[in-house]
Write an enzyme that holds these catalytic residues in place. Structure first.
Site, PDB file in Angstrom:
ATOM      1  N   GLY A   1      44.846  69.001   9.437  1.00 19.46           N
ATOM      2  CA  GLY A   1      46.119  68.385   9.060  1.00 19.46           C
ATOM      3  C   GLY A   1      47.353  69.132   9.528  1.00 19.46           C
ATOM      4  O   GLY A   1      48.427  68.949   8.983  1.00 19.46           O
TER       5      GLY A   1
ATOM      6  N   ARG B   1      35.073  63.944   6.406  1.00 20.64           N
ATOM      7  CA  ARG B   1      35.677  63.168   5.322  1.00 20.64           C
ATOM      8  C   ARG B   1      36.257  61.898   5.918  1.00 20.64           C
ATOM      9  O   ARG B   1      36.246  61.711   7.126  1.00 20.64           O
ATOM     10  CB  ARG B   1      36.802  63.975   4.686  1.00 20.64           C
ATOM     11  CG  ARG B   1      37.787  64.451   5.757  1.00 20.64           C
ATOM     12  CD  ARG B   1      39.065  64.979   5.204  1.00 20.64           C
ATOM     13  NE  ARG B   1      39.798  65.760   6.173  1.00 20.64           N
ATOM     14  CZ  ARG B   1      40.651  65.280   7.060  1.00 20.64           C
ATOM     15  NH1 ARG B   1      40.880  63.990   7.126  1.00 20.64           N
ATOM     16  NH2 ARG B   1      41.281  66.078   7.901  1.00 20.64           N
TER      17      ARG B   1
END
Lengths: 170, 516
Positions: free
Chosen positions: B174, B302
């Site tokens: 991220g 994920r």
């Protein structure tokens, strides 16, 4: 007719505007030499449908503490609108300048993660003084001018509110 | 045979969503569709958050900072036991890639909706993943073998492989704790910042170094695997429009992939997933260089923020598929997957692009969002919500789907024009400028896009509308003053009337005495 003064570009430009109501939701608006017939229909809190002569605009008025941000088509115009009384008061209060002591404030709530200068340091305009972390990102708060750091109000690790005093440069 | 298949099934009737914001809302909605009950967890800063309102049960897990709430596996598990859920959906970020939490769920007899912890171990620490992939014959970006602890050693390594280099958090993802270093002079300060950000975001300050590739494009492949050993790829997402190393616009198909390259990358991604015994939704990220060679970057174990791009292209619901797989059901076959048209996502952030994308937490005083055919808004906010300072500033993801790329761009541009957020700064006009930019429109862009066109992307207001803005503001001011004056007059009149009435009655009563 009521007269308003709009401050543009952070107060560098002024434009006076005359407004007269002709009927429910219908106004005559005078800007400089031009006069427009304006039909304003307020949809909800933030949205106004404006028909200026025959042109139709969806206008959003975002009211902030520092004035209003007017959204039209793809453009945003930050401006301040004052009536004559408020303008006189503003003029009496004096002008904004970077001369003298400048206080740096936190632009948002966050946490001080690093202090890059100490009291007495000579700094250049744009030099980082305090690093604030908010929303997982670090942001360097930079000196607004060349000068000397005269006050540091925060410590590393300290949480600060928006507009909290961080430091002063003179 | 049916009995065997049945015995593997573990029905999920209730899910705890261990996340917040738009992704928690997104998961809760699909669960509702499936008739699955939901439990929200929230920090003290998120009591008023949308996901808390939408879930059937909600448990507070601690104070605002994520380290004291959303990142505390024990607290989340306590909430899961208290509410007797069958499964936990971790969303993205927070605990989603923490193998230890995954194991703790298993130990507590709760299904973790995601891959086995061993796959997360293998991919979680980026440097381990690089080693594993190298061994499996997957090409990786050149860089340091493992994290480097000593700054001097790291600096020497960077000098040796040559600038620019990327400093990356070993536990990362991220864009947190990720810095591009252009010159040896900047190394020290960027190294320190990367370590600090990494520690704060992941509780781990290990950083490693990668060579920065020439005109790299970020292209990732969505993979999916079930418990029966079927692993498929659902095509790519191009995510090269990034600011601060965070994606802000994602699209599929990618302009640089043809069918052959798509298949090649898809097959490599499946190989990577199989090499770590992967189950569920995962994303294999690649960098593609100027010569269209691709390198493994990392695997996100994920659901990805930008998963709706793939959903719009394939018509699938990836959250539903995750829950199905977690219950032991099989996934569709590779040849059953259909991709249609073009989808683009733009991430709406509470931040000011003109101030180096500084976050802008605060109260949303007004919110109006677009809709219509081909438009999707995955949002986690509402009018009156105060965007807290403690978490990622993304407030929504806006997507457009259309038969062609050109149409999808056009659709997303008008939709962003109809997206109104007042009270806080947002990047909406910046996103529109990105979609209009010639380099984006032509498809010839790489991860340097936002940096290279920084000035052009900060749109100046169109001068021809200035007069209209002044008219609008002046009329609004006139009406406000007028309304105030009228309201004042009305109240003054009413007060007078009221006073005299009460006085009259009171006097009349006192004159008459206590009348029964």
């Amino acid at each position: 007719m009521s007269t308003y003064v709009a401050l543009l570009d952070g107060g560098k430009r002024e434009q006076s505007i005359g407004v007269k109501q002709l009927g429910p939701g219908v106004y005559e608006v005078k800007i400089g030499e031009e006069t427009h017939r304006v039909d304003a229909f307020r949809h909800d809190y933030g949205t106004v449908s404006l028909i200026v002569d025959t042109q139709s605009y969806s206008v959003q008025l975002d009211q902030r503490e520092s004035g209003v941000r007017v959204h039209i088509r793809d453009s945003i115009f930050p401006l301040e609108i004052l009536d004559e009384k408020r303008l006189r008061m503003r003029r009496a209060a004096g002008k904004f300048t970077v001369e003298g002591r400048q206080t740096m404030t936190a632009p948002m709530p966050g946490k001080v993660v690093k202090i890059l200068a100490k009291v007495g340091d000579e700094v250049r305009e744009g030099q980082g003084i305090v690093v604030i972390e908010a929303m997982k990102m670090e942001n360097e708060m930079k000196s607004p001018k060349d000068g000397k750091v005269v006050e540091i109000h925060v410590q590393e690790g300290q949480a600060v509110e928006g507009n909290a005093k961080l430091a002063a440069v003179e | 045979l049916i009995e065997v298949a049945m015995s593997k099934r573990r029905p999920i009737n209730k899910i705890l969503v261990a996340n917040r914001g738009e992704i928690a809302v997104r998961v809760i909605r699909t669960a509702k569709e499936m008739g699955v009950r939901t439990v929200a967890v929230y920090s003290e800063a998120d009591r008023g958050s949308l996901h808390v309102r939408l879930a059937q049960e909600a448990v507070c897990v601690g104070p605002p900072p994520s380290r004291e709430s959303y990142l505390l596996g024990e607290k989340i598990l306590e909430a899961a036991k208290l509410t007797k859920v069958d499964a936990i959906h971790p969303g993205y970020g927070f605990l989603s890639e923490k193998a230890d939490f995954n194991r703790a769920c298993q130990a507590a007899g709760i299904i973790f909706i995601g891959p086995p912890p061993e796959s997360q171990d293998a991919m979680g620490v980026k440097t381990n993943a690089r080693k594993r992939m190298n061994a499996a014959g997957v090409p990786v970006v050149p860089g340091s073998e493992g994290p480097i602890s000593d700054e001097k050693e790291a600096h020497a390594y960077a000098d040796e492989i040559g600038y620019p280099v990327m400093l990356k958090a070993a536990a990362g993802g991220g864009g947190k704790g990720m810095k591009k270093c252009e010159r040896t002079e900047d190394f020290s300060s960027l190294w320190q910042t990367a370590k600090r950000e990494s520690l704060s975001a992941f509780g781990d300050d290990r950083v490693y170094i990668e060579k920065f590739l020439e005109k790299p494009r970020h292209v990732e492949i969505q993979v999916f695997a079930d418990h029966d050993g079927n692993t498929i790829y659902l095509g790519e997402r191009e995510c090269s429009v990034q600011r601060r190393h965070q994606k802000i616009v994602e699209e599929s198909p990618s302009c640089i992939l043809d069918e052959k390259m798509r298949r090649a990358m898809g097959e490599v991604a499946v190989k990577a997933a199989k090499a770590v015994g992967y189950v569920g939704a995962g994303t294999v990220e690649f960098l593609v260089d100027a010569h269209r060679k691709f390198y493994f970057l990392e695997m996100n174990t994920r659901l990805q923020v930008e998963h709706p791009v793939t959903e719009m292209l394939t018509g699938l619901d990836l959250v539903r598929m995750q829950i199905d797989v977690a219950q032991g059901m099989p996934i569709l076959k590779q040849e059953e997957m259909v991709r249609r048209g073009h989808a683009i996502e733009a991430r709406v952030y509470a931040e000011d692009p003109a101030k180096n994308f500084m976050p802008s937490p605060g109260r949303i005083s007004y919110l109006r969002v677009p809709g219509g055919p081909g438009i999707r808004d995955d949002s986690g906010v509402y009018t009156g919500w105060v965007v807290p300072q403690f978490y990622d500033p993304m407030i929504s993801k806006l997507l457009a789907w259309a038969p062609t790329r050109e149409q999808a761009i056009g659709k997303l541009i008008w939709a962003l024009g109809d997206y109104h957020v007042h009270g806080i700064a947002t990047n909406i006009s910046y996103l529109r400028a990105v979609l209009r930019h010639q380099a984006f429109v032509s498809g010839e862009y790489d991860t340097g896009f936002c940096g290279k066109y920084q000035k052009e992307l900060l749109e100046q207001p169109d001068a021809q509308y200035e007069q209209v803005a002044l008219v609008a503001a002046a009329v609004a001011a006139y009406r406000r003053d007028h309304d105030e004056a009228e309201a004042f007059a009305a109240r003054a009149g009413m007060a007078q009337a009221t006073r005299s009435n009460w006085l009259r009655i009171g006097r009349a009563r006192s004159l008459r005495g206590a009348v029964r």
